[in-house]
Design an enzyme around this catalytic site. Structure first.
Site, PDB file in Angstrom:
ATOM      1  N   CYS A  33       0.806  -1.228   0.000  1.00 13.09           N
ATOM      2  CA  CYS A  33       0.000   0.000   0.000  1.00 13.09           C
ATOM      3  C   CYS A  33       0.834   1.271   0.000  1.00 13.09           C
ATOM      4  O   CYS A  33       0.290   2.353  -0.160  1.00 13.09           O
ATOM      5  CB  CYS A  33      -0.909   0.010   1.224  1.00 13.09           C
ATOM      6  N   CYS A 102      -0.903  -5.086   7.176  1.00 12.23           N
ATOM      7  CA  CYS A 102      -0.542  -3.866   7.913  1.00 12.23           C
ATOM      8  C   CYS A 102       0.301  -4.212   9.140  1.00 12.23           C
ATOM      9  O   CYS A 102       1.182  -3.439   9.530  1.00 12.23           O
ATOM     10  CB  CYS A 102      -1.783  -3.119   8.359  1.00 12.23           C
TER      11      CYS A 102
HETATM   12 FE1  FES Z   1      -1.138   0.281   4.435  1.00 14.42          FE
HETATM   13 FE2  FES Z   1      -2.548  -0.731   6.332  1.00 14.42          FE
HETATM   14  S1  FES Z   1      -3.256  -0.197   4.364  1.00 14.42           S
HETATM   15  S2  FES Z   1      -0.436  -0.394   6.338  1.00 14.42           S
END
Ligand code: FES
Length: 124
Positions: A33, A102
């Protein structure tokens, strides 16, 4: 969707910021992400005396960083290196499956900071 534990650590993050006079620093990014976590530590005689984090990321990353700092504070570096993302998720009483990645940031940030401390110690 999120457990009370997660919401508690998200709303009241522990150990947020930067340790004054830190002697260990690790910054890691999440390939999935692009979120970033930075962890600073003060390590004395192989014991993590203080640890703080800054997370530029989602709520699950904030909650996992927060609980991870609590889990390694006061521990030896050897003990802290055993911290796994699944232990962090367990301590938070679970995360939604799409948020498991995450929690990997916290484990990696702890390792990166300890690695950095070892490098610095080697230099001295
Ligand atoms: Fe990036 Fe959670 S969506 S660390």
């Amino acid at each position: 969707m999120y457990t009370e534990r997660v919401m508690d650590h998200f709303n009241n993050p522990r150990n947020m910021g930067e340790v004054e006079d830190y002697n260990a620093e690790g910054t890691v990014g999440n390939a999935k992400c692009g979120d970033i976590m930075r962890m600073t530590m003060r390590i004395e005689d192989g014991v993590i005396e203080d640890v703080k984090f800054k997370t530029f990321g989602c709520g699950a990353a904030v909650a996992t960083s927060s609980i991870a700092t609590e889990m390694v504070k006061g521990k030896t570096v050897e003990e802290a290196l055993k911290l796994t993302n699944s232990a962090v998720v367990e301590a938070l009483e679970g995360l939604p499956p799409q948020k498991i990645h995450c929690s990997v940031l916290a484990e990696e940030a702890v390792r990166a900071a300890i690695e950095n401390w070892r490098e610095r110690a080697g230099e001295e």
